[in-house]
Design a protein around this motif. Structure first.
Motif: not given
Length: 537
Positions: A253-258
């Motif tokens: 799932v998108y998360e900017k840091g990941a």
């Protein structure tokens, strides 16, 4: 709604429609390179042989539940190996997958599952504060067609654990009609009510095959989608992988840091993203001093893309190029720039048609316009869907008499054959009888040094009918006034009648399931603000 027989015959004669299924691609890849890596995860990997075996076990399990040819199955899962295996398994038994966006809640899920008469939903037990499995059980009690709630990892009583479906027996061979429904998705609904879009194997696989050739996708590549597979744009990742033997890098799932970390660690060569994935990374300097040297192509689509964004992103890719892509749920990738184009092409245009796609710029009456003239972008081709499900009124509006699909986008073709989008036909402000497209204003607002995101929508006005209301998200702790923005726009040479006459600063833009700015929500906010102001007076 059926395809035009003449066009269907033409697409087969030209080798665009090959009547292949997704299982044909996987079976061929498994036979040729069984030990090649199919999926890369943060905690491991999976070979094509392992993916094929998992999909076969799930296919047998679905058949054991009585799911088969033509049955619709909803999928609301984070990206992962099971998502891909389910996608293939449903193909193996001739079922039709409908992707349910992760942002959908009870009412949206009910509409999607009811409209398609889904017989099953595959989901997680919960996601954040959304108790998905319990919600689906309530829907099962209300929807006559919904028989099975299948939960990854297991769920409450009345559900079936996804893992328990795995069956070592081979699923009964059932070959679907390649021109029949393969997946059914829903339009974003950002400008009108969502509509059901059935797409065939011939539609989807033609688009993937042609695009993979243009982009030079091969077994050596690693492909990563920043968005959910429930969105058609991100489905390029598994489809390209199964076709070419390339590995998929999975971002659950998108998360900017990941997202930034995974690109650096997993070393994808091709990345699919939308502006909402990229804006915060650039604004917060998350790409600075990071190693993205593996990326050779970074494709951007899904919303208006500013030239400044493209150029800044291009500068962060030492060995890569930015590709601007335009597409719709109704047809996948219709236009894109090419890997060897100069950076000015993706910075200012959406490129040229994908293989098997025809375009024209036309008047309201369907008259084709000359190069450089502005009109509606209309498309026809092997990737275009046959029509909305159970919606003759929408189909009558969507297609011309000679089967050109009306995209609703204003566009022109430049001297290089690239399409330049000018905005949406209905994405306009009618100020006292003078109409203008909001896209031009938005593009200029995005160039202001204090503005991170911007959108302009019509707001009700007692004398003029409508005026332009700008919504803006500022960068960091910067601030800006309406006068500042108008002065900036005038400095860019815009006509005065296009200046926004209201400004609303907000903390974040409302986004639809496909992460496009939800203008219907902004219009409602503009109308409510106007009503509140009137009441205060």
């Amino acid at each position: 709604m059926a395809y035009d027989a003449g066009l269907a015959a033409r697409y087969r004669d030209e080798g665009l429609w090959r009547d292949e299924l997704l299982t044909d691609w996987l079976d061929r890849t498994v036979a040729e390179t069984p030990d090649a890596t199919a999926i890369v995860m943060a905690d491991g990997s999976m070979t094509f042989a392992e993916l094929g075996a998992l999909s076969d076990r799930l296919a047998a399990g679905f058949r054991r539940l009585g799911i088969g040819m033509g049955d619709v199955v909803g999928v609301q899962l984070r990206n992962g190996p099971y998502w891909v295996a389910i996608h293939v398994a449903l193909c193996r038994i001739g079922a039709v997958m409908t992707g349910i966006h992760l942002t959908f809640r009870e009412s949206e899920c009910e509409r999607a599952l009811a409209f398609g008469e889904a017989v099953a939903i595959v989901c997680e037990e919960a996601m954040g504060d959304f108790a998905i499995a319990e919600t689906m059980l309530r829907l099962k009690a209300r929807l006559p067609s919904l028989e099975h709630v299948i939960v990854a990892g297991g769920g409450p009583e009345g559900t079936v654990a996804l893992e328990s479906l795995e069956d070592e027996s081979r699923p009964a061979a059932e070959r679907a009609d390649a021109s029949g429904p393969f997946i059914m998705l829903y339009t974003s609904g950002s400008t009108s009510r969502p509509k059901a879009v059935p797409l065939s194997y011939n539609n989807l696989l033609t688009n993937a095959r042609g695009s993979a050739g243009v982009f030079g996708i091969a077994a050596r590549d690693r492909i990563m989608a920043a968005g959910p597979f429930a969105h058609l744009y991100s489905l390029h990742s598994p489809h390209f992988s199964l076709l070419t033997g390339a590995a998929q890098v999975i971002l659950p799932v998108y998360e900017k840091g990941a997202f930034v970390d995974l690109v650096e660690k997993a070393r994808p060569t091709v990345v699919f993203a939308v502006p909402a994935h990229i804006f915060p990374c650039l604004a917060e300097g998350l790409l600075d001093h990071r190693d993205w040297s593996s990326v050779r192509l970074l494709l951007i689509a899904g919303a208006a893309v500013s030239g400044d964004l493209v150029r800044e992103l291009d500068s962060k890719l030492p060995n890569g190029r930015v590709i601007q892509l335009w597409g719709m749920t109704e047809m996948q990738a219709g236009l894109y720039t090419r890997p060897d184009d100069p950076v000015d092409f993706p910075a200012t245009t959406c490129g040229r048609p994908s293989p098997g796609t025809e375009i024209r710029i036309a008047t309201d009456d369907g008259e084709a316009l000359a190069q450089g003239a502005e009109g509606e972008l209309q498309v026809r081709g092997a990737s275009v869907f046959p029509g909305y499900l159970h919606d003759p009124e929408a189909n009558a509006e969507a297609f011309t008499h000679d089967r050109w699909f009306r995209t609703g986008d204003l566009a022109a073709v430049d001297e290089h054959g690239n399409v330049v989008l000018k905005g949406r036909i209905k994405d306009t402000v009618n100020r006292g009888g003078v109409k203008y497209s909001t896209r031009e204003v938005e593009d200029l607002l995005l160039g202001h040094p204090a503005v991170d995101q911007a959108a302009v929508v019509p707001a009700p006005h007692p004398r003029l009918g409508e005026i332009g209301c700008a919504f803006a998200v500022t960068l960091g702790d910067k601030t800006v006034t309406l006068d500042d923005l108008c002065a900036w726009l005038l400095g860019q040479g815009i006509a005065k009648y296009k200046l926004p006459e209201r400004l609303e600063l907000i903390g974040e833009m409302p986004l639809g399931p496909s992460r496009k700015i939800d203008k219907e929500t902004l219009k409602a906010m503009a109308a409510e603000t106007r009503s509140a102001q009137a009441g205060a007076r």
